[in-house]
Design a protein around this motif. Structure first.
Motif, PDB file in Angstrom:
ATOM      1  N   ILE A 136     -11.240  13.231  16.169  1.00  0.00           N
ATOM      2  CA  ILE A 136     -12.372  12.556  15.068  1.00  0.00           C
ATOM      3  C   ILE A 136     -11.469  12.370  13.752  1.00  0.00           C
ATOM      4  O   ILE A 136     -10.792  12.922  13.167  1.00  0.00           O
ATOM      5  CB  ILE A 136     -13.696  13.321  14.539  1.00  0.00           C
ATOM      6  CG1 ILE A 136     -14.120  13.867  15.908  1.00  0.00           C
ATOM      7  CG2 ILE A 136     -14.050  13.063  13.424  1.00  0.00           C
ATOM      8  CD1 ILE A 136     -15.132  15.141  15.699  1.00  0.00           C
ATOM      9  N   LEU A 137     -11.553  11.166  13.243  1.00  0.00           N
ATOM     10  CA  LEU A 137     -10.829  10.110  12.447  1.00  0.00           C
ATOM     11  C   LEU A 137     -11.673  10.594  11.103  1.00  0.00           C
ATOM     12  O   LEU A 137     -12.550   9.127  10.746  1.00  0.00           O
ATOM     13  CB  LEU A 137      -9.774   9.041  12.354  1.00  0.00           C
ATOM     14  CG  LEU A 137      -9.618   8.495  11.053  1.00  0.00           C
ATOM     15  CD1 LEU A 137      -7.940   8.803  10.455  1.00  0.00           C
ATOM     16  CD2 LEU A 137      -8.913   7.110  11.182  1.00  0.00           C
ATOM     17  N   ILE A 138     -11.808  11.000  10.464  1.00  0.00           N
ATOM     18  CA  ILE A 138     -12.954  11.164   9.135  1.00  0.00           C
ATOM     19  C   ILE A 138     -12.601  10.688   7.971  1.00  0.00           C
ATOM     20  O   ILE A 138     -11.415   9.637   7.981  1.00  0.00           O
ATOM     21  CB  ILE A 138     -12.303  12.851   8.654  1.00  0.00           C
ATOM     22  CG1 ILE A 138     -12.572  13.518   9.256  1.00  0.00           C
ATOM     23  CG2 ILE A 138     -13.849  12.472   7.359  1.00  0.00           C
ATOM     24  CD1 ILE A 138     -12.454  15.197   9.192  1.00  0.00           C
ATOM     25  N   PRO A 139     -13.641   9.150   7.900  1.00  0.00           N
ATOM     26  CA  PRO A 139     -13.068   8.036   6.412  1.00  0.00           C
ATOM     27  C   PRO A 139     -13.184   8.628   5.636  1.00  0.00           C
ATOM     28  O   PRO A 139     -12.177   9.217   4.985  1.00  0.00           O
ATOM     29  CB  PRO A 139     -14.891   7.997   6.712  1.00  0.00           C
ATOM     30  CG  PRO A 139     -15.884   8.722   7.675  1.00  0.00           C
ATOM     31  CD  PRO A 139     -14.862   9.502   8.476  1.00  0.00           C
ATOM     32  N   GLY A 140     -12.129   7.127   4.641  1.00  0.00           N
ATOM     33  CA  GLY A 140     -11.731   7.327   3.545  1.00  0.00           C
ATOM     34  C   GLY A 140     -10.416   7.965   3.718  1.00  0.00           C
ATOM     35  O   GLY A 140      -9.951   8.128   4.390  1.00  0.00           O
ATOM     36  N   GLU A 141     -10.493   8.917   2.674  1.00  0.00           N
ATOM     37  CA  GLU A 141      -9.561   9.874   2.465  1.00  0.00           C
ATOM     38  C   GLU A 141      -9.928  10.969   3.097  1.00  0.00           C
ATOM     39  O   GLU A 141      -8.956  11.950   2.223  1.00  0.00           O
ATOM     40  CB  GLU A 141      -9.224  10.550  -0.010  1.00  0.00           C
ATOM     41  CG  GLU A 141      -9.308   8.627  -0.093  1.00  0.00           C
ATOM     42  CD  GLU A 141      -7.733   7.600   0.794  1.00  0.00           C
ATOM     43  OE1 GLU A 141      -6.969   9.312   0.594  1.00  0.00           O
ATOM     44  OE2 GLU A 141      -7.608   6.929   0.854  1.00  0.00           O
ATOM     45  N   GLY A 142     -10.585  11.484   2.898  1.00  0.00           N
ATOM     46  CA  GLY A 142     -11.203  13.420   4.061  1.00  0.00           C
ATOM     47  C   GLY A 142     -12.171  13.702   3.069  1.00  0.00           C
ATOM     48  O   GLY A 142     -12.972  12.739   2.393  1.00  0.00           O
ATOM     49  N   ILE A 143     -11.891  15.096   4.085  1.00  0.00           N
ATOM     50  CA  ILE A 143     -13.037  15.569   3.376  1.00  0.00           C
ATOM     51  C   ILE A 143     -12.067  16.932   2.694  1.00  0.00           C
ATOM     52  O   ILE A 143     -11.493  17.245   2.382  1.00  0.00           O
ATOM     53  CB  ILE A 143     -13.790  16.413   4.237  1.00  0.00           C
ATOM     54  CG1 ILE A 143     -14.630  15.840   4.738  1.00  0.00           C
ATOM     55  CG2 ILE A 143     -14.403  17.614   3.955  1.00  0.00           C
ATOM     56  CD1 ILE A 143     -15.041  16.410   6.298  1.00  0.00           C
ATOM     57  N   TYR A 144     -12.459  16.341   0.874  1.00  0.00           N
ATOM     58  CA  TYR A 144     -11.594  17.393  -0.492  1.00  0.00           C
ATOM     59  C   TYR A 144     -11.959  18.963   0.336  1.00  0.00           C
ATOM     60  O   TYR A 144     -13.047  19.627   0.407  1.00  0.00           O
ATOM     61  CB  TYR A 144     -12.041  17.212  -1.455  1.00  0.00           C
ATOM     62  CG  TYR A 144     -11.780  18.045  -2.385  1.00  0.00           C
ATOM     63  CD1 TYR A 144      -9.749  17.595  -2.113  1.00  0.00           C
ATOM     64  CD2 TYR A 144     -12.205  18.414  -3.093  1.00  0.00           C
ATOM     65  CE1 TYR A 144      -9.316  18.814  -2.953  1.00  0.00           C
ATOM     66  CE2 TYR A 144     -11.296  19.201  -4.490  1.00  0.00           C
ATOM     67  CZ  TYR A 144      -9.978  19.077  -4.582  1.00  0.00           C
ATOM     68  OH  TYR A 144      -8.807  19.798  -5.425  1.00  0.00           O
ATOM     69  N   VAL A 156     -16.826  20.755   7.860  1.00  0.00           N
ATOM     70  CA  VAL A 156     -17.368  19.767   9.391  1.00  0.00           C
ATOM     71  C   VAL A 156     -17.400  20.708  10.204  1.00  0.00           C
ATOM     72  O   VAL A 156     -16.519  21.572  10.750  1.00  0.00           O
ATOM     73  CB  VAL A 156     -15.552  18.622   9.171  1.00  0.00           C
ATOM     74  CG1 VAL A 156     -14.516  19.465   9.769  1.00  0.00           C
ATOM     75  CG2 VAL A 156     -16.928  18.199  10.496  1.00  0.00           C
ATOM     76  N   TYR A 193       1.276   7.490   2.280  1.00  0.00           N
ATOM     77  CA  TYR A 193       1.361   8.891   1.838  1.00  0.00           C
ATOM     78  C   TYR A 193       1.638   9.737   3.059  1.00  0.00           C
ATOM     79  O   TYR A 193       0.977   9.210   4.178  1.00  0.00           O
ATOM     80  CB  TYR A 193       0.276   9.998   1.780  1.00  0.00           C
ATOM     81  CG  TYR A 193      -0.947   9.185   2.214  1.00  0.00           C
ATOM     82  CD1 TYR A 193      -1.998  10.167   3.030  1.00  0.00           C
ATOM     83  CD2 TYR A 193      -1.340   7.804   1.959  1.00  0.00           C
ATOM     84  CE1 TYR A 193      -2.409   9.801   3.602  1.00  0.00           C
ATOM     85  CE2 TYR A 193      -2.902   7.494   2.893  1.00  0.00           C
ATOM     86  CZ  TYR A 193      -3.873   8.460   3.387  1.00  0.00           C
ATOM     87  OH  TYR A 193      -4.481   8.457   4.161  1.00  0.00           O
ATOM     88  N   MET A 200       1.138  -1.399  -0.360  1.00  0.00           N
ATOM     89  CA  MET A 200      -0.102  -0.280  -0.278  1.00  0.00           C
ATOM     90  C   MET A 200       0.949   1.549  -0.254  1.00  0.00           C
ATOM     91  O   MET A 200       1.608   1.400   1.274  1.00  0.00           O
ATOM     92  CB  MET A 200      -0.417   0.127   1.100  1.00  0.00           C
ATOM     93  CG  MET A 200      -1.804   1.697   1.272  1.00  0.00           C
ATOM     94  SD  MET A 200      -2.831   1.056   3.155  1.00  0.00           S
ATOM     95  CE  MET A 200      -4.313   2.270   2.359  1.00  0.00           C
ATOM     96  N   MET A 201       0.629   2.305  -0.873  1.00  0.00           N
ATOM     97  CA  MET A 201       1.695   3.514  -1.112  1.00  0.00           C
ATOM     98  C   MET A 201       0.960   4.323   0.157  1.00  0.00           C
ATOM     99  O   MET A 201      -0.121   4.413   0.668  1.00  0.00           O
ATOM    100  CB  MET A 201       0.978   4.365  -2.224  1.00  0.00           C
ATOM    101  CG  MET A 201       1.739   5.539  -2.292  1.00  0.00           C
ATOM    102  SD  MET A 201       1.183   6.388  -4.548  1.00  0.00           S
ATOM    103  CE  MET A 201       0.026   7.007  -3.688  1.00  0.00           C
ATOM    104  N   ARG A 232      -7.078  17.361   1.285  1.00  0.00           N
ATOM    105  CA  ARG A 232      -8.216  16.748   1.666  1.00  0.00           C
ATOM    106  C   ARG A 232      -7.550  16.965   3.390  1.00  0.00           C
ATOM    107  O   ARG A 232      -7.012  16.771   3.764  1.00  0.00           O
ATOM    108  CB  ARG A 232      -8.075  15.283   1.921  1.00  0.00           C
ATOM    109  CG  ARG A 232      -8.636  14.825   0.579  1.00  0.00           C
ATOM    110  CD  ARG A 232      -8.974  14.035  -0.363  1.00  0.00           C
ATOM    111  NE  ARG A 232      -9.376  13.642  -1.322  1.00  0.00           N
ATOM    112  CZ  ARG A 232      -9.160  14.204  -3.313  1.00  0.00           C
ATOM    113  NH1 ARG A 232      -7.218  13.913  -3.041  1.00  0.00           N
ATOM    114  NH2 ARG A 232      -9.277  13.681  -3.369  1.00  0.00           N
TER     115      ARG A 232
END
Lengths: 163, 162
Positions: free
Chosen positions: A135-143, A123, A4, A1-2, A24
């Motif tokens: 709070i860990l934002i799901p996925g890649e986060g909020i753009y 948010v 970042y 997995m890359m 993000r």
């Protein structure tokens, strides 16, 4: 997995322009220093308007004068009071004209000054006591295409991670 | 690395629609204002029922909704859109074809209600400490829409979805 990398920034109750780059929002930790209702918001720093405000005792209503604000009644905006004793936070506004709106505060002391309204909120987090809230934002986060402004309520700090 | 995806957030101060369409609930911040037990629900709007309710000065609320299809023991979230009953999660009892009852606080009130049989996540709180629930995997699927059912004025929520 890359892998970042991410960056973090810490905001106090004066607010913080964390970055103006497209990023993000990955996480936010909100820490309140008071047992009282507070709002913290991560906003688009480019969507803001400035004006003046006043609150006259014993009323708890804040009246804001802001040219062509464009807000609709019920819309939630982060108000950054840059002078006077208005309490920074997210407010539901009541539009009273093209250039004026009101919002309800809990304080009723007389004050006035300048205010900046951030109306594009990525948010909003509410807190009511002094327990830190990570709070860990799901996925890649909020753009956030235009960067991140962190608006903290009075006596609140926040740490954001973004990338 | 898996496919990247962005999420959105929504701040709910009261019960209502969060997103109209297929989406996944990915995380919820619950922010209560008092040390009282509250139930907060996030529901799929698919299968929602419209009805009326009546609480005649007792703790039994009768909900009338034609052909509701619910069974005794079913857990539903109810948004009381008029009257003074508190939005909450309730357990169905005394189900007939068109009515059922739920246990509420003792009230004298009536009005309209939206009943959500498809609760995606129900979260209880008992203090004024906000907390976060990160939902595993890709989240919980809402097939038609995502709505919040929150106790009146006592709890707010920030929802992550996408």
């Amino acid at each position: 997995m890359m892998q970042y990398d991410v960056k973090s920034a810490h905001a106090t109750n004066t607010g913080l322009l964390a970055t103006q780059n497209p990023v993000r929002l990955k996480s936010i930790t909100v820490t309140s220093g008071t047992v009282s209702a507070r709002n913290t918001a991560v906003c688009d720093p480019t969507v803001n308007d400035s004006g003046t405000y006043s609150r006259t005792s014993p009323s708890t209503t804040i009246t804001v004068t802001m040219t062509n604000h464009g807000f609709t009644t019920g819309q939630r905006v982060f108000l950054d009071f840059t002078s006077g004793t208005g309490r920074d936070g997210v407010y539901a506004v009541t539009s009273t004209g093209d250039d004026t709106f009101t919002c309800a505060d809990v304080a009723s002391t007389t004050t006035s000054g300048n205010v900046t309204a951030y109306s594009s909120i990525a948010v909003e987090i509410d807190t009511y006591n002094t327990v830190g809230l990570p709070i860990l934002i799901p996925g890649e986060g909020i753009y956030c295409p235009n960067g991140i402004f962190v608006g903290c309520g009075s006596s609140v700090t926040a740490t954001v991670c973004y990338g | 690395m898996g496919m990247q995806y962005d999420v959105l957030s929504y701040h709910a101060s009261s019960s209502g629609l969060i997103y109209n369409g297929r989406t996944r609930l990915k995380g919820v911040v619950i922010s209560p204002v008092a040390s009282v037990t509250y139930n907060s629900c996030f529901v799929d709007t698919a299968g929602s029922l419209a009805g009326t309710y009546d609480i005649p000065g007792t703790t039994t609320c009768t909900v009338t909704s034609a052909n509701h299809g619910l069974s005794n023991g079913s857990r539903v979230a109810i948004n009381f859109t008029s009257g003074t009953a508190q939005d909450d999660a309730y357990t169905v009892a005394n189900a007939t074809a068109n009515t059922f009852t739920i246990a509420t606080a003792s009230l004298t009130t009536d009005g309209n209600a939206a009943v959500y049989p498809n609760i995606l996540v129900e979260l209880d709180s008992s203090s004024g400490t906000a907390f976060y629930t990160l939902i595993p995997g890709e989240g919980v699927l809402a097939t038609e829409g995502l709505a919040a059912v929150l106790p009146i004025a006592n709890v707010s929520a920030t929802v992550f979805y996408g």
